[in-house]
Design an enzyme around this catalytic site. Structure first.
Site, short mmCIF file in Angstrom:
data_model
loop_
_atom_site.label_atom_id
_atom_site.label_comp_id
_atom_site.label_asym_id
_atom_site.label_seq_id
_atom_site.Cartn_x
_atom_site.Cartn_y
_atom_site.Cartn_z
N CYS A 1 -7.82 -32.24 19.40
CA CYS A 1 -6.74 -31.54 18.70
C CYS A 1 -6.31 -30.27 19.42
O CYS A 1 -5.32 -30.25 20.13
CB CYS A 1 -7.05 -31.22 17.23
SG CYS A 1 -5.64 -30.38 16.45
N HIS B 1 -6.39 -25.30 6.23
CA HIS B 1 -5.15 -25.42 5.44
C HIS B 1 -5.35 -26.40 4.27
O HIS B 1 -4.77 -26.21 3.21
CB HIS B 1 -4.00 -25.93 6.31
CG HIS B 1 -3.42 -24.91 7.26
ND1 HIS B 1 -3.42 -23.56 7.00
CD2 HIS B 1 -2.79 -25.07 8.45
CE1 HIS B 1 -2.82 -22.94 8.02
NE2 HIS B 1 -2.44 -23.82 8.91
N SER C 1 -6.11 -26.37 10.74
CA SER C 1 -5.52 -27.39 9.87
C SER C 1 -6.53 -27.87 8.82
O SER C 1 -6.15 -28.19 7.69
CB SER C 1 -4.99 -28.57 10.68
OG SER C 1 -4.04 -28.12 11.62
N CYS D 1 -10.75 -26.71 13.13
CA CYS D 1 -9.35 -26.34 13.40
C CYS D 1 -8.76 -25.70 12.15
O CYS D 1 -9.18 -26.00 11.03
CB CYS D 1 -8.58 -27.61 13.76
SG CYS D 1 -6.80 -27.41 13.94
N HIS E 1 -11.05 -33.44 12.30
CA HIS E 1 -10.18 -34.35 13.05
C HIS E 1 -10.22 -34.07 14.55
O HIS E 1 -9.46 -34.66 15.30
CB HIS E 1 -8.74 -34.20 12.54
CG HIS E 1 -8.20 -32.82 12.73
ND1 HIS E 1 -8.55 -31.77 11.91
CD2 HIS E 1 -7.37 -32.30 13.66
CE1 HIS E 1 -7.95 -30.68 12.34
NE2 HIS E 1 -7.24 -30.97 13.41
N1 LIG Z 1 1.17 -29.17 15.46
C1 LIG Z 1 -0.07 -29.62 15.55
O1 LIG Z 1 -0.33 -30.76 15.95
C2 LIG Z 1 -1.20 -28.71 15.17
C3 LIG Z 1 -2.48 -29.03 15.60
C4 LIG Z 1 -3.50 -28.12 15.35
C5 LIG Z 1 -3.25 -26.99 14.64
N2 LIG Z 1 -1.99 -26.75 14.19
C6 LIG Z 1 -1.67 -25.52 13.46
O2 LIG Z 1 -1.52 -24.49 14.42
C7 LIG Z 1 -1.81 -23.24 13.80
C8 LIG Z 1 -2.83 -22.50 14.63
O3 LIG Z 1 -4.06 -23.17 14.62
P1 LIG Z 1 -5.39 -22.46 15.16
O4 LIG Z 1 -6.50 -23.41 14.94
O5 LIG Z 1 -5.16 -21.90 16.50
O6 LIG Z 1 -5.49 -21.26 14.10
P2 LIG Z 1 -6.19 -19.82 14.16
O7 LIG Z 1 -6.32 -19.39 12.77
O8 LIG Z 1 -7.39 -19.88 15.01
O9 LIG Z 1 -5.11 -18.91 14.91
C9 LIG Z 1 -4.01 -18.32 14.28
C10 LIG Z 1 -3.80 -16.93 14.87
O10 LIG Z 1 -2.63 -16.38 14.25
C11 LIG Z 1 -2.86 -14.99 14.00
N3 LIG Z 1 -1.96 -14.55 12.93
C12 LIG Z 1 -2.09 -14.74 11.59
N4 LIG Z 1 -1.04 -14.21 10.94
C13 LIG Z 1 -0.24 -13.65 11.88
C14 LIG Z 1 1.00 -12.95 11.83
N5 LIG Z 1 1.61 -12.72 10.67
N6 LIG Z 1 1.53 -12.54 12.99
C15 LIG Z 1 0.92 -12.75 14.18
N7 LIG Z 1 -0.26 -13.41 14.29
C16 LIG Z 1 -0.82 -13.87 13.15
C17 LIG Z 1 -4.33 -14.93 13.63
O11 LIG Z 1 -4.85 -13.63 13.83
C18 LIG Z 1 -4.94 -15.95 14.59
O12 LIG Z 1 -5.36 -15.36 15.80
C19 LIG Z 1 -2.28 -23.58 12.39
O13 LIG Z 1 -1.18 -23.50 11.49
C20 LIG Z 1 -2.72 -25.02 12.51
O14 LIG Z 1 -2.67 -25.70 11.28
C21 LIG Z 1 -0.97 -27.58 14.46
ZN LIG Z 2 -6.27 -29.61 14.48
#
Ligand SMILES: NC(=O)c1ccc[n+]([C@@H]2O[C@H](COP(=O)([O-])OP(=O)(O)OC[C@H]3O[C@@H](n4cnc5c(N)ncnc54)[C@H](O)[C@@H]3O)[C@@H](O)[C@H]2O)c1
Ligand SMILES: [Zn+2]
Ligand SMILES: *[C@@H]1O[C@H](CO)[C@@H](O)[C@H](O)[C@H]1NC(C)=O
Ligand SMILES: [Zn+2]
Length: 388
Positions: A188, A65, A62, A60, A81
């Site tokens: 997740c 990050h 995260s 993921c 996770h």
């Molecule tokens: N709230 C929660 O419980 C939770 C759980 C899991 C993940 N997250 C968070 O959610 C986010 C997404 O996770 P993911 O695993 O899908 O990530 P990912 O990296 O697979 O997806 C992110 C997407 O955003 C796009 N992107 C990047 N910069 C951009 C911009 N400026 N404008 C438009 N698009 C843009 C990327 O091209 C990518 O497709 C992360 O920040 C992650 O940490 C939160």
């Molecule tokens: Zn996650």
């Protein structure tokens, strides 16, 4: 009379309980460094703890990050996770799982006793290790050591390892028939995105939605919007390679902010005749959190923050943006109470209410974890599943 087989099974379990397991794990020693596969010692579960043999884990954003330092935790640590495995042994007093059960570790615990657990809607149990991470189980210690040093645990879980130990409140028993290399995503990414749409935003039939970020979590938001009956689902991403898959799971249009002169919120306002009903930030950036807020209709739009923002960056907005009636909210794990909801989500998956196949682009052996992270960083993967 006890059958000799049962008796030896029982003995085996008792003996196993006493032993430390030596196994392979991916340790993050320092920020910005690759994971190193090490031999680690995994202590037996203490009372109300569960030792799990990992079968599959997703990667993921995260986790990345943490490697990048934008999600701050103490190190060295075993990350991961989003996973599924099989209970290897249990500590004293554990009643909700037993050896051999298929389980999903829960990065948000559900103690069932705190004010949050007792609240009908909230889900961030006070026993969580997210808000002020110690890198330990609830007793303040970790079950891992490597080269004589304690190695910390991520969000009460740690799944980039052949074996882990979690608190009983951080693990859910799931259907014995479930395919672990798929349902690990319920730990997740899928649940976070899907719940953000159906449970947090409460997307309505016929509505217009905008989803910023079309990674594994964003695509799961799209699936949730579609399941809730949204009429238009507009995907927003700077990587146009993500558009085909987004459309496959339900996006009706996809746009790239880099293709427009004007700010993307204005483009979305025009496309929707004054603002979308629901918007989601699923990237983890301050600027896109503001764009997502601005693109929703100012009197009744709902904007949900799902992305994890960079450490210690603050947002400043004009309160007038909310005074007209907009709603701005955020949620972790899709607002789901983890231990209650995960078995139900797995049951829904088994009943074919949704598919996880579109989210899985790569499957690699666990040892290739660094390759899996490179696929994420280069934008080539949605979810890579590491198998053990
Ligand atoms: N709230 C929660 O419980 C939770 C759980 C899991 C993940 N997250 C968070 O959610 C986010 C997404 O996770 P993911 O695993 O899908 O990530 P990912 O990296 O697979 O997806 C992110 C997407 O955003 C796009 N992107 C990047 N910069 C951009 C911009 N400026 N404008 C438009 N698009 C843009 C990327 O091209 C990518 O497709 C992360 O920040 C992650 O940490 C939160
Ligand atoms: Zn996650
Ligand atoms: C961000 O906001 C918090 C209050 O929520 C404050 O304590 C902190 O100093 C702020 N940081 C910056 C960089 O402005
Ligand atoms: Zn609780």
């Amino acid at each position: 009379m006890k059958s000799p087989i049962l008796h030896s099974e029982a003995l085996k379990i008792c003996v196993q309980l006493l032993f430390v397991i030596k196994c392979k794990a991916a340790v993050l020693w320092e920020l910005e460094k690759p994971f190193s596969i090490e031999e680690v010692e995994v202590a037996p579960p203490k009372a109300y703890e569960v030792r799990i043999k990992m079968v599959a884990t997703g990667i993921c954003r995260s986790d990345d990050h943490v490697v990048r330092g934008s999600l701050v935790t103490p190190l060295p640590m075993i990350l991961g996770h989003e996973a599924a495995g099989i209970v290897e042994s249990i500590g004293e007093g554990v009643t909700t799982v037993k050896p051999g059960d298929k389980v999903i570790p829960l990065f948000v615990p559900q103690c069932g006793k705190c004010s949050v657990c007792k609240h009908p809607e909230a889900n961030i149990c006070c026993k969580n290790d997210l808000t002020n991470p110690r890198g330990t189980l609830s007793d303040g210690t970790s079950r891992f050591t490597c080269k004589g040093k304690p190695i910390l645990q991520f969000l009460g879980t740690s799944t980039f390892t052949q074996y882990t130990v979690v608190d009983e409140m951080s693990v859910a028993k799931i259907d014995a028939a479930s395919p672990l290399e798929k349902v690990c995503l319920i730990g997740c990414g899928f649940s976070t995105g899907y719940g953000s749409a159906i449970k947090v935003a409460k997307v309505t039939q016929g509505s217009t939605c905008a989803v910023f970020g079309l990674g594994g979590v964003g695509l799961s938001v799209v699936m949730g919007c579609k399941a809730a009956g949204a009429a238009r689902i507009i995907g927003v991403d700077i990587n146009k390679d993500k558009f085909a898959k987004a459309k496959e799971v339900g996006a009706t249009e996809c746009i790239n902010p880099q293709d427009y002169e004007k700010p993307i919120q204005e483009v979305l306002q025009e496309m929707s005749g004054g603002g979308v009903d629901f918007s989601f930030e699923v990237i983890g950036r301050i600027d896109t959190m503001i764009s997502a807020l601005l693109c929703c209709q100012k009197a009744y739009g709902v904007s949900v923050i799902v992305g994890v923002p960079p450490n210690s960056q603050n947002i400043s907005i004009n309160p007038m943006l909310l005074l007209n009636g907009r709603t701005w909210k955020g949620a972790i794990f899709g607002g789901f109470k983890s231990k209650d909801s995960v078995p139900k989500l797995v049951a829904d998956f088994m009943a074919k209410k949704f598919s996880l196949d579109s989210l899985i682009t790569h499957v690699l052996p666990f040892e290739k974890i660094n390759e899996g992270f490179e696929l994420l960083r280069s934008g080539k993967s949605i979810r890579t599943i590491l198998t053990f």
